[in-house]
Design a protein around this motif. Structure first.
Motif, PDB file in Angstrom:
ATOM      1  N   ARG A  96       0.846  -1.211   0.000  1.00 61.93           N
ATOM      2  CA  ARG A  96       0.000   0.000   0.000  1.00 61.93           C
ATOM      3  C   ARG A  96       0.878   1.257   0.000  1.00 61.93           C
ATOM      4  N   VAL A  97       1.921   1.196   0.804  1.00 64.44           N
ATOM      5  CA  VAL A  97       2.779   2.372   0.951  1.00 64.44           C
ATOM      6  C   VAL A  97       3.650   2.555  -0.297  1.00 64.44           C
ATOM      7  N   VAL A  98       4.141   1.426  -0.838  1.00 63.16           N
ATOM      8  CA  VAL A  98       4.946   1.489  -2.073  1.00 63.16           C
ATOM      9  C   VAL A  98       4.134   2.195  -3.159  1.00 63.16           C
ATOM     10  N   TRP A  99       2.872   1.765  -3.322  1.00 64.02           N
ATOM     11  CA  TRP A  99       2.028   2.362  -4.366  1.00 64.02           C
ATOM     12  C   TRP A  99       1.853   3.868  -4.145  1.00 64.02           C
ATOM     13  N   ILE A 137      -8.000   6.972  -7.917  1.00 60.10           N
ATOM     14  CA  ILE A 137      -7.593   5.951  -6.960  1.00 60.10           C
ATOM     15  C   ILE A 137      -7.328   6.620  -5.603  1.00 60.10           C
ATOM     16  N   GLY A 138      -7.689   5.940  -4.528  1.00 57.68           N
ATOM     17  CA  GLY A 138      -7.485   6.548  -3.202  1.00 57.68           C
ATOM     18  C   GLY A 138      -7.211   5.490  -2.146  1.00 57.68           C
ATOM     19  N   ILE A 139      -7.213   5.909  -0.900  1.00 55.03           N
ATOM     20  CA  ILE A 139      -6.819   5.031   0.202  1.00 55.03           C
ATOM     21  C   ILE A 139      -7.620   3.720   0.259  1.00 55.03           C
ATOM     22  N   PRO A 140      -8.962   3.736   0.107  1.00 57.99           N
ATOM     23  CA  PRO A 140      -9.658   2.449   0.175  1.00 57.99           C
ATOM     24  C   PRO A 140      -9.249   1.495  -0.952  1.00 57.99           C
ATOM     25  N   ASP A 141      -8.887   2.051  -2.115  1.00 57.53           N
ATOM     26  CA  ASP A 141      -8.414   1.184  -3.210  1.00 57.53           C
ATOM     27  C   ASP A 141      -7.083   0.544  -2.832  1.00 57.53           C
ATOM     28  N   PHE A 142      -6.226   1.319  -2.179  1.00 56.47           N
ATOM     29  CA  PHE A 142      -4.947   0.747  -1.733  1.00 56.47           C
ATOM     30  C   PHE A 142      -5.188  -0.348  -0.707  1.00 56.47           C
ATOM     31  N   ALA A 143      -6.180  -0.080   0.171  1.00 55.64           N
ATOM     32  CA  ALA A 143      -6.453  -1.053   1.236  1.00 55.64           C
ATOM     33  C   ALA A 143      -6.925  -2.376   0.661  1.00 55.64           C
ATOM     34  N   LEU A 144      -7.662  -2.317  -0.447  1.00 53.34           N
ATOM     35  CA  LEU A 144      -8.197  -3.541  -1.049  1.00 53.34           C
ATOM     36  C   LEU A 144      -7.308  -4.076  -2.163  1.00 53.34           C
ATOM     37  N   GLY A 145      -6.342  -3.265  -2.600  1.00 53.83           N
ATOM     38  CA  GLY A 145      -5.580  -3.571  -3.807  1.00 53.83           C
ATOM     39  C   GLY A 145      -4.929  -4.939  -3.832  1.00 53.83           C
ATOM     40  N   ARG A 204      -8.752  -2.534 -13.677  1.00 58.85           N
ATOM     41  CA  ARG A 204      -8.331  -1.126 -13.700  1.00 58.85           C
ATOM     42  C   ARG A 204      -7.098  -0.920 -12.802  1.00 58.85           C
ATOM     43  N   ILE A 205      -7.123  -1.576 -11.637  1.00 57.61           N
ATOM     44  CA  ILE A 205      -5.991  -1.455 -10.703  1.00 57.61           C
ATOM     45  C   ILE A 205      -4.744  -2.085 -11.335  1.00 57.61           C
ATOM     46  N   SER A 206      -4.928  -3.281 -11.913  1.00 56.18           N
ATOM     47  CA  SER A 206      -3.778  -4.001 -12.489  1.00 56.18           C
ATOM     48  C   SER A 206      -3.133  -3.240 -13.626  1.00 56.18           C
ATOM     49  N   ASP A 207      -3.939  -2.430 -14.328  1.00 56.58           N
ATOM     50  CA  ASP A 207      -3.416  -1.709 -15.494  1.00 56.58           C
ATOM     51  C   ASP A 207      -2.571  -0.499 -15.117  1.00 56.58           C
ATOM     52  N   ILE A 208      -2.579  -0.116 -13.868  1.00 57.48           N
ATOM     53  CA  ILE A 208      -1.774   1.047 -13.466  1.00 57.48           C
ATOM     54  C   ILE A 208      -0.315   0.599 -13.397  1.00 57.48           C
ATOM     55  N   PRO A 209       0.553   1.181 -14.249  1.00 56.63           N
ATOM     56  CA  PRO A 209       1.922   0.658 -14.366  1.00 56.63           C
ATOM     57  C   PRO A 209       2.658   0.522 -13.029  1.00 56.63           C
ATOM     58  N   VAL A 210       2.546   1.533 -12.168  1.00 59.33           N
ATOM     59  CA  VAL A 210       3.243   1.500 -10.875  1.00 59.33           C
ATOM     60  C   VAL A 210       2.793   0.296 -10.035  1.00 59.33           C
ATOM     61  N   ILE A 211       1.536  -0.052 -10.147  1.00 59.52           N
ATOM     62  CA  ILE A 211       1.004  -1.194  -9.389  1.00 59.52           C
ATOM     63  C   ILE A 211       1.414  -2.494 -10.078  1.00 59.52           C
ATOM     64  N   GLU A 212       1.281  -2.530 -11.372  1.00 62.04           N
ATOM     65  CA  GLU A 212       1.618  -3.744 -12.121  1.00 62.04           C
ATOM     66  C   GLU A 212       3.066  -4.172 -11.872  1.00 62.04           C
ATOM     67  N   GLU A 213       3.966  -3.178 -11.817  1.00 60.92           N
ATOM     68  CA  GLU A 213       5.390  -3.528 -11.704  1.00 60.92           C
ATOM     69  C   GLU A 213       5.793  -3.900 -10.273  1.00 60.92           C
ATOM     70  N   SER A 214       4.887  -3.675  -9.298  1.00 61.41           N
ATOM     71  CA  SER A 214       5.320  -3.909  -7.918  1.00 61.41           C
ATOM     72  C   SER A 214       4.769  -5.191  -7.289  1.00 61.41           C
ATOM     73  N   TRP A 215       3.968  -5.976  -8.028  1.00 63.01           N
ATOM     74  CA  TRP A 215       3.456  -7.227  -7.448  1.00 63.01           C
ATOM     75  C   TRP A 215       4.604  -8.172  -7.119  1.00 63.01           C
ATOM     76  N   PRO A 216       4.524  -8.818  -5.961  1.00 66.02           N
ATOM     77  CA  PRO A 216       5.516  -9.870  -5.693  1.00 66.02           C
ATOM     78  C   PRO A 216       5.273 -11.033  -6.669  1.00 66.02           C
ATOM     79  N   PRO A 217       6.325 -11.803  -7.019  1.00 63.99           N
ATOM     80  CA  PRO A 217       6.132 -12.888  -7.976  1.00 63.99           C
ATOM     81  C   PRO A 217       5.113 -13.916  -7.474  1.00 63.99           C
TER      82      PRO A 217
END
Ligand SMILES: N[C@@H](CCC(=O)N[C@@H](CS)C(=O)NCC(=O)O)C(=O)O
Length: 242
Positions: free
Chosen positions: A20-23, A165-173, A205-218
């Motif tokens: 959440r914080v990384v995003w 996108i906002g805090i609740p999206d991060f919480a559920l992301g 929509r969340i997955s398509d955000i580049p910053v989020i897509e690149e930060s998923w753990p494998p």
């Protein structure tokens, strides 16, 4: 951009709270130093900066620490309010609603999913272990209820926070990435397109955000990790019963 000072983030490679914080930092374009903790051997830094809970994530800004992921997100939003996106709406009623849903994620959705994964495993729930099928069904039913509430909340909306996108999206992301991992381990479906069209659309929509897509753990690493955690708890429960 004004100097943002020294920003350090203590996290682990897989922590959903850390993500959440990384995003938030990445979306707001705040440079930071990332320190991966080994929670089996907590560093002096972690013990010093989060003495109360000794948990990650911890944000250290100019030598001062901020703990608890949702608190950190609000701190980031207030400290770097000039940097878009705004993580909490300006309007008090919308702010209250965003905080309500973020809390709901932590108290209901996230916890219950973790309990489902561990259900028969916790020693205190050993009794339940013999009723594996029903316990699991009850867990799934409760999660389904909460997902129904989320589905209704998301209908016709781009994000839980509204247009942005906002805090609740991060919480559920994390749900986007970890639920498929839990589904694989448990061999059951928790979120699907038919019952959860808005949630599924939101996930894409969340997955398509580049910053989020690149930060998923494998994913493979996550399956191995969570399967091992579950096995460990199951083995402990079996051993303590015998
Ligand atoms: N409510 C906390 C939860 C943080 C949390 O549970 N972190 C886990 C890693 S995902 C941790 O550090 N666990 C270490 C421990 O429990 O000793 C938050 O939102 O930051």
């Amino acid at each position: 951009m004004a100097d943002q000072g020294e920003v350090k983030l203590l996290k682990t490679w897989s922590s959903l709270f850390g993500l959440r914080v990384v995003w938030a930092l990445k979306l707001k374009g705040i440079p930071y130093e990332s320190v991966d903790e080994d929670l089996t051997n907590k560093s002096d830094l972690l013990l010093q900066y989060n003495p109360v809970h000794t948990k990650v994530p911890v944000l250290i800004h100019n030598g001062k620490s901020i703990c608890e992921s949702l608190v950190i997100l609000e701190y980031i939003d207030e400290t770097w309010s000039q940097n878009p996106p705004r993580l909490l709406p300006r309007d008090p009623i919308q702010r209250a609603s965003a905080r309500f849903w973020a809390k709901f994620m932590d108290e209901k959705v996230n916890l219950e999913l973790l309990e489902l994964l561990m259900a028969q495993a916790l020693p205190s729930m050993w009794q339940a272990f013999t009723k594996e099928g029903r316990e699991q069904e009850e867990g799934v039913a409760s999660i389904a209820e909460n997902l129904k509430l989320l589905e209704a909340e998301l209908e016709g909306k781009k994000f839980l926070g509204g247009e942005e996108i906002g805090i609740p999206d991060f919480a559920l992301g994390w749900l986007v990435n970890l639920v498929p991992v839990f589904e694989e381990i448990l061999g059951l479906k928790i979120v699907d397109e038919e019952r959860h069209p808005s949630l599924s659309e939101w996930s894409r929509r969340i997955s398509d955000i580049p910053v989020i897509e690149e930060s998923w753990p494998p994913r493979d690493k996550l399956v191995t990790k969570w399967a091992a955690i579950r096995d460990h708890f199951l083995a402990t429960a079996r051993a303590s019963s015998g």
